[in-house]
Design a protein around this motif. Structure first.
Motif, PDB file in Angstrom:
ATOM      1  N   LEU A 200       0.808  -1.208   0.000  1.00 21.10           N
ATOM      2  CA  LEU A 200       0.000   0.000   0.000  1.00 21.10           C
ATOM      3  C   LEU A 200       0.848   1.266   0.000  1.00 21.10           C
TER       4      LEU A 200
ATOM      5  N   ASN B 217      -7.038   3.050   1.721  1.00 29.00           N
ATOM      6  CA  ASN B 217      -5.833   2.606   1.000  1.00 29.00           C
ATOM      7  C   ASN B 217      -5.427   3.526  -0.145  1.00 29.00           C
TER       8      ASN B 217
ATOM      9  N   LEU C 256      -1.346   7.984   3.718  1.00 31.94           N
ATOM     10  CA  LEU C 256      -2.194   6.857   3.334  1.00 31.94           C
ATOM     11  C   LEU C 256      -3.471   6.883   4.159  1.00 31.94           C
TER      12      LEU C 256
ATOM     13  N   THR D 195      -5.934   5.028   5.950  1.00 26.02           N
ATOM     14  CA  THR D 195      -5.979   3.657   6.465  1.00 26.02           C
ATOM     15  C   THR D 195      -7.406   3.175   6.698  1.00 26.02           C
TER      16      THR D 195
END
Length: 348
Positions: free
Chosen positions: A122, A264, A325, A327
């Motif tokens: 990721l 993501n 990112l 999450t």
């Protein structure tokens, strides 16, 4: 009488102090999930975020739960096969480690790599292949001049020329993706499209032998040296932790250009190393509440509270902006989504 009064006041003060301290300790105790396992054996593919989520509703509090072992190097690292045990010390929960191998002082040899904060696929491509440059850096960067045969699209080109006299070293070739506004200053996202090494050079041009090519190269593409860049400051192994206390950030946009992002996805956010952001710094995402009026009270405006809609983790901090990112997201994440450092005690 005065002596007894002084004793009474001193005794009362001591009791109040003890009570306040005990209440402070109680309020500072980590909240563990009711179904948290007493022991857990780490398996390949686990992440710190997933393991922390087994125990905590606020996974960014991992550093408080994890009892690091000072007898080993990189004490925050955890490896597949390690056995974690939930214990209580002085009223506080903590995870302790029973390693799969014998520890020697200041050394821990492992055949397997440590687990990551989140799944490697990721974030690792963005650490290796994406860069953010401000306008000054972009204008001073070297460029692809072309190839001797004059082709515009340099597909499978073995030898290309870049501007300037450059020493023999490895270089990355990047394509401009999109631009973001950071407090009135433009920042451009770049994506690596090829790699190569300078083989010859004169006063105006350097010949670069292309070793890896992900897509066609074009004249005008950005060329950045792989030596002395911020890559040395990055570590693919980091752990979730609360962002700097009291810090507020905002989403500047999706790295891929979409209007909204979800779980993501990678976004660009304001704030970086100058603001105390690190790899692993966590922020909570909020959907701003709307303002409303009642038909019966047209002269009064009501501001409804913001709603928590997810979490975001910094994966690559720059000076005053970062790649991050998402999450977790329970709603579309856009530039109007608010970011706030989570409460260090885990309360919302």
């Amino acid at each position: 009488m005065k002596r007894y009064l002084r004793q009474f006041v001193a005794t009362t003060f001591a009791c109040l102090l003890t009570l306040s301290l005990s209440l402070g300790v109680e309020a500072n105790v980590l909240s563990i999930k009711q179904d948290a396992p007493k022991t857990y054996t780490v398996i390949k593919g686990d992440t710190l975020w997933e393991i922390s989520s087994l125990y905590l509703d606020s996974p960014w509090l991992w550093p408080r739960l994890w009892q690091m072992n000072p007898e080993i190097e990189n004490p925050h690292l955890i490896y597949p096969g390690d056995k974690l045990s939930l214990e209580w010390r002085n009223g506080q929960p903590m995870l302790t480690l029973k390693p799969m191998v014998k520890l020697s002082p200041k050394a821990r040899k492992q055949a397997k790599p440590p687990i990551k904060a989140v799944r490697e696929e990721l974030f690792l491509p963005y650490l290796k292949s994406h860069r953010l440059l401000d306008t000054q850096q972009l204008h001073s960067a070297e460029r692809v001049v072309g190839a001797s045969d004059g082709r515009r699209y340099l597909t499978d080109a073995n030898l290309i020329y870049i501007s300037g006299q450059q020493p023999p070293s490895r270089w990355g070739i990047y394509r401009e993706m999109r631009t973001f506004d950071v407090d009135g200053r433009e920042v451009t996202a770049l994506k690596k499209i090829a790699e190569g090494e300078v083989v010859t050079s004169d006063e105006e041009l350097s010949a670069l032998s292309v070793s890896i090519q992900y897509q066609e190269i074009m004249a005008g593409d950005i060329v950045l040296s792989d030596i002395g860049t911020e890559e040395a400051l990055l570590n693919p192994t980091f752990y979730p932790q609360p962002g700097p206390s009291g810090s507020v950030s905002k989403i500047l946009g999706s790295l891929e250009g979409s209007q909204y992002s979800g779980s993501n996805d990678v976004v660009v956010v304001s704030g970086g190393r100058d603001q105390g952001f690190e790899q692993g710094s966590m922020f909570q995402l909020y959907q701003k509440g709307v303002s409303s009026k009642l038909e019966q009270h047209q002269d009064k405006q009501y501001q409804l509270p913001s709603v928590a809609v997810g979490y975001l983790m910094v994966i690559r901090p720059y000076r005053d902006y970062s790649l991050a990112l998402v999450t977790q997201a329970t709603a579309p994440i856009g530039i109007d989504t608010e970011l706030m450092a989570p409460n260090p005690e885990g309360t919302h």
